[in-house]
Design an enzyme around this catalytic site. Structure first.
Site, PDB file in Angstrom:
ATOM      1  N   LYS A 154     -11.964   7.169   9.717  1.00 59.81           N
ATOM      2  CA  LYS A 154     -10.726   7.604   9.047  1.00 59.81           C
ATOM      3  C   LYS A 154     -10.875   7.628   7.528  1.00 59.81           C
ATOM      4  CE  LYS A 154      -8.009   4.518  11.303  1.00 59.81           C
ATOM      5  NZ  LYS A 154      -6.756   3.786  11.605  1.00 59.81           N
ATOM      6  N   LYS A 173     -11.303   4.853   5.721  1.00 57.09           N
ATOM      7  CA  LYS A 173     -10.572   3.689   5.237  1.00 57.09           C
ATOM      8  C   LYS A 173     -11.488   2.473   5.211  1.00 57.09           C
ATOM      9  CE  LYS A 173      -5.699   2.839   6.086  1.00 57.09           C
ATOM     10  NZ  LYS A 173      -4.635   2.644   7.070  1.00 57.09           N
TER      11      LYS A 173
HETATM   12  N1  CTP Z   1       4.376  -0.245   8.003  1.00 50.36           N
HETATM   13  C1  CTP Z   1       5.748  -0.406   7.735  1.00 50.36           C
HETATM   14  N2  CTP Z   1       6.169  -0.634   6.447  1.00 50.36           N
HETATM   15  C2  CTP Z   1       5.265  -0.705   5.435  1.00 50.36           C
HETATM   16  C3  CTP Z   1       3.870  -0.556   5.694  1.00 50.36           C
HETATM   17  C4  CTP Z   1       3.455  -0.320   6.999  1.00 50.36           C
HETATM   18  O1  CTP Z   1       6.568  -0.343   8.649  1.00 50.36           O
HETATM   19  N3  CTP Z   1       5.710  -0.905   4.198  1.00 50.36           N
HETATM   20  C5  CTP Z   1       3.932   0.043   9.363  1.00 50.36           C
HETATM   21  C6  CTP Z   1       3.241   1.401   9.460  1.00 50.36           C
HETATM   22  O2  CTP Z   1       4.209   2.430   9.540  1.00 50.36           O
HETATM   23  C7  CTP Z   1       2.428   1.233  10.722  1.00 50.36           C
HETATM   24  C8  CTP Z   1       2.066  -0.271  10.721  1.00 50.36           C
HETATM   25  O3  CTP Z   1       2.952  -0.888   9.758  1.00 50.36           O
HETATM   26  O4  CTP Z   1       3.211   1.534  11.867  1.00 50.36           O
HETATM   27  C9  CTP Z   1       0.639  -0.522  10.317  1.00 50.36           C
HETATM   28  O5  CTP Z   1       0.442   0.187   9.125  1.00 50.36           O
HETATM   29  P1  CTP Z   1      -0.826   0.149   8.192  1.00 50.36           P
HETATM   30  O6  CTP Z   1      -1.286   1.541   7.983  1.00 50.36           O
HETATM   31  O7  CTP Z   1      -1.796  -0.855   8.642  1.00 50.36           O
HETATM   32  O8  CTP Z   1      -0.112  -0.421   6.863  1.00 50.36           O
HETATM   33  P2  CTP Z   1      -0.026   0.169   5.419  1.00 50.36           P
HETATM   34  O9  CTP Z   1       0.426  -0.937   4.537  1.00 50.36           O
HETATM   35  O10 CTP Z   1       0.788   1.442   5.408  1.00 50.36           O
HETATM   36  O11 CTP Z   1      -1.558   0.479   5.120  1.00 50.36           O
HETATM   37  P3  CTP Z   1      -2.219   1.605   4.200  1.00 50.36           P
HETATM   38  O12 CTP Z   1      -1.664   1.454   2.814  1.00 50.36           O
HETATM   39  O13 CTP Z   1      -3.703   1.297   4.278  1.00 50.36           O
HETATM   40  O14 CTP Z   1      -1.868   2.934   4.828  1.00 50.36           O
END
Ligand code: CTP
Length: 152
Positions: free
Chosen positions: A45, A47
């Site tokens: 991905k 990441k």
């Molecule tokens: N999620 C959420 N609220 C946030 C961050 C994440 O509800 N502020 C949810 C995402 O929508 C997803 C789950 O947590 O269903 C896991 O998300 P993940 O991608 O691991 O978290 P992020 O903090 O969004 O990571 P990144 O910045 O790497 O995208």
């Protein structure tokens, strides 16, 4: 009987947005399975996480809202997971809104609102900014010391 729910994600630097999502998911029914992206899948991905897969999985397993943790190895496993785990609800944060509607022939598909102003990406950016500030401070210190040394 309570419903069986499944969700997917990387969950790096476990934060309040993750907690609130898992709490709301657990509130939908009886049993919550979280599929955690492996380091290999994250590489696909594009990441890179701060916390390795084994630790992210262990942290999720220690969360009171989570009943089961599985690895997420690829995009295509969702249909098999849903059937094998007898899932009633597939749910994700609404950053994925509409992306998994094709699964609705197998179970209900929900998108829950994200918590505002927090993400693993923003936490990483904050840590990088801190590191850059510290590097700048060290650079200034070295320049000051050099200036003092050459004045001697
Ligand atoms: N999620 C959420 N609220 C946030 C961050 C994440 O509800 N502020 C949810 C995402 O929508 C997803 C789950 O947590 O269903 C896991 O998300 P993940 O991608 O691991 O978290 P992020 O903090 O969004 O990571 P990144 O910045 O790497 O995208």
């Amino acid at each position: 009987m309570g419903k069986r729910i499944i969700t997917y994600g990387t969950f790096d630097l476990f934060h309040i947005g993750h907690v609130r999502l898992l709490k709301r998911l657990a509130g939908l029914g009886g049993h919550l399975t979280v599929c955690v992206s492996t380091d290999e899948f994250n590489a696909i991905k594009g990441k890179k996480t701060v916390i390795p897969f084994e630790q992210r999985a262990e942290i999720l397993g220690a969360c009171r809202y989570v009943d089961n943790v599985l690895p997420e190895n690829d995009w295509a496993q969702k249909r098999d997971d849903i059937m094998r785990e007898k899932i009633d609800i597939f749910a994700m944060g609404d950053d994925w809104s509409g992306k998994f509607n094709d699964l609705s022939d197998l179970c209900e598909v929900f998108y829950l609102p994200r918590t505002e102003d927090i993400s693993s990406t923003s936490m990483k950016a904050f840590m990088e900014a801190l590191r850059d500030d510290q590097l700048l401070e060290i650079k200034h210190l070295i320049e000051t010391l050099n200036a003092k040394a050459s004045a001697l």
